[in-house]
Design a protein around this motif. Structure first.
Motif, short mmCIF file in Angstrom:
data_model
loop_
_atom_site.label_atom_id
_atom_site.label_comp_id
_atom_site.label_asym_id
_atom_site.label_seq_id
_atom_site.Cartn_x
_atom_site.Cartn_y
_atom_site.Cartn_z
N THR B 167 0.80 -1.00 0.06
CA THR B 167 -0.38 0.24 -0.03
C THR B 167 0.77 1.04 0.00
OG1 THR B 167 -0.31 0.37 2.31
CG2 THR B 167 -1.73 -0.89 1.60
N LYS B 168 0.43 1.88 -0.23
CA LYS B 168 1.16 3.59 -0.45
C LYS B 168 0.27 4.55 -0.22
CE LYS B 168 3.91 7.03 -2.92
NZ LYS B 168 3.92 8.04 -3.92
N THR B 169 0.24 5.52 1.24
CA THR B 169 -0.54 6.18 1.33
C THR B 169 0.43 7.09 2.08
OG1 THR B 169 -2.03 4.15 2.76
CG2 THR B 169 -2.27 6.47 4.01
N GLY B 170 -0.36 8.70 1.28
CA GLY B 170 0.32 9.48 1.26
C GLY B 170 1.96 8.91 1.00
N LYS B 171 3.23 8.85 1.85
CA LYS B 171 4.35 9.14 0.95
C LYS B 171 5.45 7.91 1.87
CE LYS B 171 5.94 13.57 0.40
NZ LYS B 171 6.50 14.98 0.84
N ARG B 172 4.04 7.12 2.18
CA ARG B 172 4.45 5.88 3.20
C ARG B 172 3.82 4.52 2.64
NH1 ARG B 172 8.26 5.53 6.88
NH2 ARG B 172 7.67 3.81 8.54
N TYR B 173 5.06 3.71 2.39
CA TYR B 173 4.56 2.21 1.58
C TYR B 173 4.83 1.50 3.34
CZ TYR B 173 6.48 4.74 -1.93
OH TYR B 173 6.84 6.19 -2.76
N ALA B 174 3.89 0.52 2.80
CA ALA B 174 3.94 -0.71 3.67
C ALA B 174 3.35 -1.75 3.01
CB ALA B 174 2.52 -0.31 4.76
N GLN B 186 -2.43 -7.16 8.02
CA GLN B 186 -1.66 -7.20 9.16
C GLN B 186 -0.05 -5.82 8.37
OE1 GLN B 186 -1.28 -10.50 11.57
NE2 GLN B 186 -2.62 -10.87 10.23
N THR B 187 0.09 -5.48 8.87
CA THR B 187 1.40 -4.68 8.06
C THR B 187 2.45 -5.40 8.79
OG1 THR B 187 0.38 -2.33 8.21
CG2 THR B 187 2.95 -2.73 8.05
N VAL B 188 3.70 -5.80 7.65
CA VAL B 188 5.15 -6.84 7.51
C VAL B 188 6.02 -5.75 7.93
CG1 VAL B 188 5.88 -8.24 6.57
CG2 VAL B 188 3.89 -8.40 6.27
N VAL B 189 5.87 -4.84 6.73
CA VAL B 189 7.15 -3.87 6.85
C VAL B 189 6.75 -2.48 6.29
CG1 VAL B 189 8.11 -4.81 5.66
CG2 VAL B 189 9.84 -3.28 6.50
N SER B 190 6.86 -1.52 7.19
CA SER B 190 6.44 0.01 6.13
C SER B 190 8.09 0.70 6.42
CB SER B 190 5.59 0.59 7.14
OG SER B 190 6.15 1.27 8.02
N SER B 191 7.77 1.60 5.41
CA SER B 191 9.17 2.19 4.97
C SER B 191 8.49 4.18 4.01
CB SER B 191 9.58 2.01 4.24
OG SER B 191 10.85 2.30 3.16
N ASN B 192 9.43 4.57 3.86
CA ASN B 192 8.41 6.28 3.89
C ASN B 192 9.95 5.82 2.76
OD1 ASN B 192 7.66 7.76 5.08
ND2 ASN B 192 8.97 8.37 6.59
#
Lengths: 192, 424
Positions: B167-174, B186-192
């Motif tokens: 997913t990409k929400t705003g500038k955040r990738y998950a 469930q989020t496995v990992v997230s990053s900018n």
């Protein structure tokens, strides 16, 4: 669509309402495993990938936006050609156009004069096509910049070529003026 | 918690009301012969949070192979086989009926029992009891739906499997993992920084993916159970396109160690790097054949990108696709008989399915920027990324092209789907 059929309105409305109600709850995490002889632990979330990971990491620089911290650093002086970091390409091409010759020469000169300097060249593409294939296409552009620098005497050890593919591309372009912004290689120095 | 959800879609039939205006329900396609089934409310379920029959009904409907009958307004709603008055249900054309009960048992747990009955023969086709924690109600419902699907279609169900996507929400990738119906994300990992190319290990316990968190593409392998993750490949240049071998012992990856993207294999523990393709062209997007003997990949060695194959331990590649000017992202059907890929069809990127024996190709998707095809573990459905009104969404199509669905994220982009294996 050859096979179109009706579904029961009431049932689906009931279902969708139930779905909405469920969706509003904050459901606790508990995946899979029907018989919980050995209940599966929930998926563990790794720490945000970028938390605390930035020390010494390469930071993206957008040309012309560094006027405030220019100081004596020629790489950040907006009046110095070294602050120019974007090389644009024609469609389906990795040939460096003549207009970028002075830019490439300036960076080659800088790298030759600063043996400790390290540069990453990031290739980019537009969003058309698949992400992984575009990653490979973008790599061609970063390699083209590296080869131009090599011809001017810069050693491979000072340059890393990578690709962002379409990941930094402007989305939903309607015309080539928009697409062309994505056909680009960006120069980033370690410590930028 | 954000939930992405399947939608049936098409212009024919649109339900809206004040109560569900946010949820667009549309349906497109369906098998020519759907199995009419009555999925009755489970008895005694008042203290259970989930309506188990509704989860089962939604699973079966979504497959396109079932017509779930309306049960509201029926005078008799049996909860055990002996209570069923079959004539009432055969009058509605029901071919199968499910009844069941949820009982509270010691320790705050539930006992779920269900029976699948043949409405015409009046015999039991399947019956199960489960002792579960309250949090397992949805997964139990999916399990039951899988049993019904298997009994009535003869093929493995996929409702209890999971999907991964970005997913990409705003500038955040998950990178997220959810049940096959989009619930329980469930989020496995997230990053900018971008995350791409998630790939399930064959046992479903790990995901390989590419993260740009260090400002370059690096391949990680992360355990879903412990959350621990390892760098699989961080060589100079790009590290991307991970694909597991069927036995999970190694991965095919793509490095630009020289200059061009080339296919390598690497052991799952990060050792044993071996170059598989050696060309001056782009070689990328590797995929193992289900028997592990071949690696298929995309390459522009012939000028335009096409799909090639090479023996999994290297050798001389041969070309697989010949029609069209752009065929990339090869993905095998689980039985190894078909190959899905992305074709540029006159400027529109679409999911194509090629029968490997006959060579026949069918375009399955209808978007213009479709990518990342991923087979359901039973091979009946392909999940892929598409764009809806300029936003990334997931879509699914049955492998015969007759049933279509969409999975939307209410607040952001969703892309890069990967359907997980059947587990337990």
């Amino acid at each position: 669509m050859q096979y179109i059929h009706k579904i029961n309105t009431k049932l689906i409305m009931g279902l969708s309402l139930a779905v909405l109600l469920v969706a509003c709850k904050s459901t606790p995490i508990a995946p899979a495993k029907v018989e919980d002889k050995s209940p599966a632990p929930p998926v563990a979330t790794a720490k945000p990938a970028d938390s605390g990971a930035n020390t010494g990491a390469v930071k993206e620089v957008v040309a012309d936006s560094n006027a405030n911290n220019a100081g004596n650093n020629p790489l950040k002086d907006p009046n110095n050609i070294l602050s120019k970091r974007n090389i644009y390409f024609d469609y389906d091409s990795d040939a460096i156009k003549a207009e970028y010759r002075s830019l490439v020469e300036a960076h080659a000169k800088y790298l030759l004069a600063h043996a400790d300097a390290r540069m990453v060249v990031q290739g980019n593409t537009d969003e058309r096509g698949t992400r992984e294939y575009n990653l490979a296409l973008g790599q061609r552009r970063s390699v083209a910049v590296k080869k131009a620098l090599n011809l001017l005497g810069v050693q491979d050890k000072q340059i890393e070529t990578i690709s962002y593919g379409e990941e930094k591309a402007a989305q939903n372009c309607a015309d080539d003026a928009c697409y062309s912004q994505n056909r680009r290689a960006d120069i980033v120095y370690e410590g930028d | 918690m954000k939930i992405i959800r399947w939608m049936f879609f098409c212009a024919v039939f649109l339900v809206t009301s004040a109560a569900n205006a946010a949820l667009e329900i549309e349906i497109s396609g369906g098998s020519a012969q759907q199995i009419p089934i009555a999925v009755l409310p489970f008895g005694g379920a008042a203290n259970a949070k989930e309506n188990i029959n509704e989860i089962i009904a939604a699973d079966l409907s979504r497959s396109g192979l079932f017509r779930v009958l309306e049960t509201r307004g029926m005078a008799n709603l049996p909860i055990s086989p002996t209570q069923i008055k079959y004539a009432e249900w055969t009058a509605l054309q029901a071919q199968a009926i499910t009844v069941g009960e949820v009982e509270s048992v010691a320790g705050g747990r539930f006992k779920v029992s269900f029976h699948l009955m043949d409405a015409l023969k009046q015999t039991q086709l399947a019956g199960m009891d489960y002792q579960i924690a309250p949090t397992q109600m949805r997964s139990t419902a999916h399990k039951i739906a899988d049993i019904i699907y298997q009994k009535l279609t003869g093929q493995a169900g996929i409702f209890a499997s999971r999907i991964a996507y970005i997913t990409k929400t705003g500038k955040r990738y998950a990178l997220q993992v959810a049940d096959a119906d989009g619930y329980n994300p469930q989020t496995v990992v997230s990053s900018n920084e971008p995350i791409i190319s998630p790939a399930w290990s064959p046992d479903g316990t790990k995901l390989a993916y590419v993260s740009f968190e260090k400002k370059k593409p690096i391949i990680f392998v992360q355990s879903l159970t412990s959350g621990s993750r390892e760098v699989l490949a961080n060589y100079k240049g790009n590290n991307s396109a991970p694909a597991w071998s069927p036995d999970g012992s190694k991965l095919a990856i793509v490095l630009t160690y020289g200059a061009n993207s080339q296919v390598y294999t690497i052991d799952a523990n990060g050792s044993g790097l071996k170059q598989i393709t050696k060309s001056n062209a782009i070689d990328t997007e590797p995929a193992f054949s289900p028997d592990g003997a071949w690696i298929y990949f995309s390459s522009d060695r012939g000028g335009k990108p096409q799909i090639y194959k090479v023996l999994a331990d290297g050798g001389s590649p041969s070309r697989v696709t010949f029609e069209g000017v752009y065929n990339v992202s090869p993905r095998f059907s689980p039985d190894g008989k078909a190959l899905a890929y992305i074709r540029n069809d006159g400027g529109k990127f679409r999911v194509a399915l090629q029968d490997l024996a006959s060579g026949q190709v069918q375009l399955l998707s209808e978007g213009s920027q479709d990518e990342s095809p991923s087979f359901a573990p039973n091979g009946r459905v392909l999940l892929y990324a598409t764009k809806v009104n300029g936003r990334g969404a997931l879509a699914a199509v049955s492998s015969d092209g007759k049933v279509r669905q969409r999975l939307n994220d209410a607040t952001g982009d969703v892309r890069e789907p990967a359907w997980g294996p059947l587990v337990n």
